[in-house]
Motif scaffolding. Structure first.
Motif, mmCIF file in Angstrom:
data_model
loop_
_atom_site.group_PDB
_atom_site.id
_atom_site.type_symbol
_atom_site.label_atom_id
_atom_site.label_comp_id
_atom_site.label_asym_id
_atom_site.label_seq_id
_atom_site.Cartn_x
_atom_site.Cartn_y
_atom_site.Cartn_z
ATOM 1 N N GLY A 41 -45.443 -84.519 -40.271
ATOM 2 C CA GLY A 41 -46.434 -83.711 -40.523
ATOM 3 C C GLY A 41 -47.529 -82.816 -40.493
ATOM 4 O O GLY A 41 -48.244 -82.601 -41.090
ATOM 5 N N LEU A 42 -46.200 -81.664 -40.535
ATOM 6 C CA LEU A 42 -46.412 -80.386 -40.006
ATOM 7 C C LEU A 42 -45.397 -79.264 -41.259
ATOM 8 O O LEU A 42 -44.528 -80.012 -41.835
ATOM 9 N N LYS A 43 -45.964 -78.746 -42.252
ATOM 10 C CA LYS A 43 -45.580 -77.694 -42.812
ATOM 11 C C LYS A 43 -44.941 -76.397 -41.520
ATOM 12 O O LYS A 43 -44.881 -76.323 -40.531
ATOM 13 N N PRO A 44 -43.279 -76.260 -41.941
ATOM 14 C CA PRO A 44 -43.291 -75.149 -41.140
ATOM 15 C C PRO A 44 -43.203 -74.336 -40.379
ATOM 16 O O PRO A 44 -43.064 -73.890 -39.535
ATOM 17 N N SER A 45 -44.713 -73.046 -40.900
ATOM 18 C CA SER A 45 -44.816 -72.515 -40.550
ATOM 19 C C SER A 45 -46.197 -73.083 -39.456
ATOM 20 O O SER A 45 -46.155 -72.369 -38.673
ATOM 21 N N GLN A 46 -46.640 -74.355 -39.529
ATOM 22 C CA GLN A 46 -47.721 -74.579 -38.487
ATOM 23 C C GLN A 46 -46.871 -75.106 -37.546
ATOM 24 O O GLN A 46 -47.594 -75.252 -36.365
ATOM 25 N N ILE A 47 -45.425 -75.294 -37.367
ATOM 26 C CA ILE A 47 -45.399 -75.793 -35.707
ATOM 27 C C ILE A 47 -45.181 -74.004 -35.169
ATOM 28 O O ILE A 47 -45.254 -74.883 -34.085
ATOM 29 N N ILE A 48 -45.485 -73.071 -35.746
ATOM 30 C CA ILE A 48 -45.910 -71.723 -34.757
ATOM 31 C C ILE A 48 -46.891 -71.452 -34.197
ATOM 32 O O ILE A 48 -47.416 -71.605 -33.458
ATOM 33 N N ASP A 49 -48.235 -71.726 -35.456
ATOM 34 C CA ASP A 49 -49.501 -72.501 -35.559
ATOM 35 C C ASP A 49 -50.039 -73.342 -33.873
ATOM 36 O O ASP A 49 -50.498 -73.467 -33.181
ATOM 37 N N MET A 50 -49.178 -74.936 -33.886
ATOM 38 C CA MET A 50 -48.682 -75.769 -32.577
ATOM 39 C C MET A 50 -48.965 -75.429 -31.811
ATOM 40 O O MET A 50 -49.525 -75.459 -30.705
ATOM 41 N N LYS A 51 -48.113 -74.066 -31.496
ATOM 42 C CA LYS A 51 -47.085 -73.722 -30.381
ATOM 43 C C LYS A 51 -47.944 -72.796 -29.704
ATOM 44 O O LYS A 51 -48.339 -72.863 -28.604
ATOM 45 N N GLY A 52 -48.643 -72.018 -30.753
ATOM 46 C CA GLY A 52 -50.223 -70.856 -30.650
ATOM 47 C C GLY A 52 -50.847 -71.918 -29.699
ATOM 48 O O GLY A 52 -51.373 -71.046 -28.240
ATOM 49 N N LEU A 53 -51.837 -73.381 -29.763
ATOM 50 C CA LEU A 53 -52.444 -73.479 -29.791
ATOM 51 C C LEU A 53 -52.021 -74.783 -28.329
ATOM 52 O O LEU A 53 -52.635 -74.498 -27.279
ATOM 53 N N MET A 54 -51.303 -75.145 -28.389
ATOM 54 C CA MET A 54 -50.194 -75.948 -26.573
ATOM 55 C C MET A 54 -49.713 -75.403 -25.645
ATOM 56 O O MET A 54 -49.799 -75.862 -25.128
ATOM 57 N N GLY A 55 -48.756 -74.262 -26.546
ATOM 58 C CA GLY A 55 -48.174 -73.201 -25.541
ATOM 59 C C GLY A 55 -46.537 -74.026 -25.897
ATOM 60 O O GLY A 55 -46.238 -75.148 -26.469
ATOM 61 N N ASP A 56 -45.407 -73.963 -24.081
ATOM 62 C CA ASP A 56 -45.156 -73.898 -24.079
ATOM 63 C C ASP A 56 -44.178 -74.082 -22.975
ATOM 64 O O ASP A 56 -44.659 -72.503 -22.346
ATOM 65 N N ALA A 57 -44.381 -74.480 -22.162
ATOM 66 C CA ALA A 57 -43.685 -74.469 -20.104
ATOM 67 C C ALA A 57 -42.302 -73.981 -20.364
ATOM 68 O O ALA A 57 -42.067 -73.675 -19.820
ATOM 69 N N SER A 58 -41.150 -74.664 -21.360
ATOM 70 C CA SER A 58 -40.058 -74.233 -21.106
ATOM 71 C C SER A 58 -40.009 -72.128 -21.588
ATOM 72 O O SER A 58 -39.092 -72.277 -20.667
ATOM 73 N N ASP A 59 -41.151 -71.857 -22.628
ATOM 74 C CA ASP A 59 -41.146 -70.965 -22.341
ATOM 75 C C ASP A 59 -41.988 -69.941 -21.334
ATOM 76 O O ASP A 59 -42.428 -68.550 -21.557
ATOM 77 N N ASN A 60 -42.971 -70.816 -20.861
ATOM 78 C CA ASN A 60 -44.010 -70.432 -19.958
ATOM 79 C C ASN A 60 -45.340 -69.138 -20.502
ATOM 80 O O ASN A 60 -45.470 -68.368 -19.393
ATOM 81 N N TYR A 61 -45.113 -69.854 -21.950
ATOM 82 C CA TYR A 61 -46.320 -68.995 -22.565
ATOM 83 C C TYR A 61 -47.666 -70.264 -22.337
ATOM 84 O O TYR A 61 -47.443 -71.454 -22.942
ATOM 85 N N PRO A 62 -48.788 -70.585 -22.504
ATOM 86 C CA PRO A 62 -49.811 -71.507 -21.317
ATOM 87 C C PRO A 62 -50.497 -71.853 -22.979
ATOM 88 O O PRO A 62 -51.127 -73.078 -23.483
ATOM 89 N N GLY A 63 -50.729 -71.269 -23.874
ATOM 90 C CA GLY A 63 -51.748 -71.640 -25.282
ATOM 91 C C GLY A 63 -53.068 -71.843 -24.480
ATOM 92 O O GLY A 63 -53.290 -71.276 -23.825
ATOM 93 N N VAL A 64 -54.365 -72.537 -25.101
ATOM 94 C CA VAL A 64 -55.534 -73.147 -24.544
ATOM 95 C C VAL A 64 -54.930 -74.026 -24.132
ATOM 96 O O VAL A 64 -54.894 -74.999 -23.831
ATOM 97 N N LYS A 65 -56.072 -73.322 -22.456
ATOM 98 C CA LYS A 65 -55.813 -74.059 -21.778
ATOM 99 C C LYS A 65 -56.855 -75.928 -22.347
ATOM 100 O O LYS A 65 -57.717 -75.541 -22.696
#
Length: 310
Positions: free
Chosen positions: A191-215
């Motif tokens: 249910g996402l456009k390609p660019s929205q993958i970036i926004d999703m990761k910005g919000l939730m972060g990425d544990a494997s890359d070790n950045y937190p997003g929004v707690k």
């Protein structure tokens, strides 16, 4: 012809087929191949003790994908090690990753020798990740050279690169199992456009890359927000429409939200060269056979079959 090579430079036998470039995420394949056997306690080695299990599995993975998706051109992109522009932005980026196993370290260079023996270019750029090189080359070839592009990886971050002429082939468990993503399938599945993958990761972060997003914001909430407000800018413009809890989390972590979004975005303006004529996929049987023999993995020649070794 552009400085990066062009369709007009392709040999006539290739022009008879639809020009398609496969970009291989080298580290993704090598790590997958290594751990597929290492976790079972088996490390393939030469008589001299040089580990080759990752190399062996890498070639199997890559060859299977080449056979199945039939590109006319192939290039392999690699992380170069050391600091990147993302580390400069966020010191802890990927800081949670342990050192590579001792048996894998010598295979980093040896696998590139094998790729070179197959006349596939090895591509990388200090200061950037393989993802950035892949994104840059994919966009350039699709938009400037009118080529179809296939990205072979196991990393879902690549899904942000999908567009009309760019497909992302995600490897699943085992050999020969793939999920092919187009913008249409990405929308259907997530249910996402390609660019929205970036926004999703910005919000939730990425544990494997070790950045937190929004707690406190996980994948489910991130997807819901992006679907409703299109992107992070849309969310921030409509904070008054969010629940008090979600609004407070975002407002308390605004700096990290913007940082995480920046870290999640694949940089597609890398000053990397990829002359397309050098990527034409041709196998020199003698050269490949000699390299396989040197590493005592000649059985790969039989696996690759008569298409290569006659």
């Amino acid at each position: 012809m552009s400085e990066h090579g062009g369709i007009e430079s392709l040999p006539q036998n290739v022009l008879a087929r639809k020009p398609t470039l496969m970009l291989v995420d080298g580290m993704a394949l090598l790590f997958r191949a290594y751990y597929a056997t290492a976790l079972k306690g088996y490390i393939r080695r030469t008589e001299a003790g040089v580990p080759t299990n990752g190399i062996y599995g890498f070639v199997r993975y890559m060859w299977d994908a080449i056979r199945q998706f039939d590109p006319t051109h192939v290039a392999c992109c690699w992380d170069m090690g050391g600091r990147t522009f993302r580390t400069e932005q966020f010191e802890s980026y990927k800081g949670n990753r342990s050192a590579a196993p001792d048996d894998l370290i010598p295979q980093f260079d040896l696998v590139k020798d094998v790729v070179a023996a197959m006349d596939i270019p090895n591509i990388g750029m200090p200061g950037y990740e393989a993802d950035d090189c892949i994104g840059t080359i994919a966009k350039r070839c699709a938009r400037e050279q009118n080529m179809d592009v296939q990205i072979l990886s196991g990393d879902n971050d690549m899904l942000q690169l999908t567009e009309d002429r760019i497909k992302v082939i995600i490897m699943k468990k085992g050999y020969g199992n793939y999920q092919v993503y187009t913008p249409e399938f990405l929308m259907e599945e997530k249910g996402l456009k390609p660019s929205q993958i970036i926004d999703m990761k910005g919000l939730m972060g990425d544990a494997s890359d070790n950045y937190p997003g929004v707690k406190g914001i996980g994948e489910k909430t991130a997807i819901k927000l992006v679907q409703e407000f299109d992107d992070i800018d849309g969310i921030l413009a409509n904070l008054d429409k969010l629940t008090k809890s979600v609004r407070a989390k975002i407002e308390n972590d605004l700096d990290m939200l913007h940082m995480s979004r920046s870290l999640a975005e694949i940089h597609c303006e890398v000053p990397v060269e990829c002359p397309i004529d050098l990527c034409e996929f041709r196998i020199d049987d003698a050269k490949v056979s000699a390299k396989f023999a040197e590493l005592e993995i000649s059985s790969l020649g039989k696996m690759m079959g008569t298409d290569v070794f006659g």
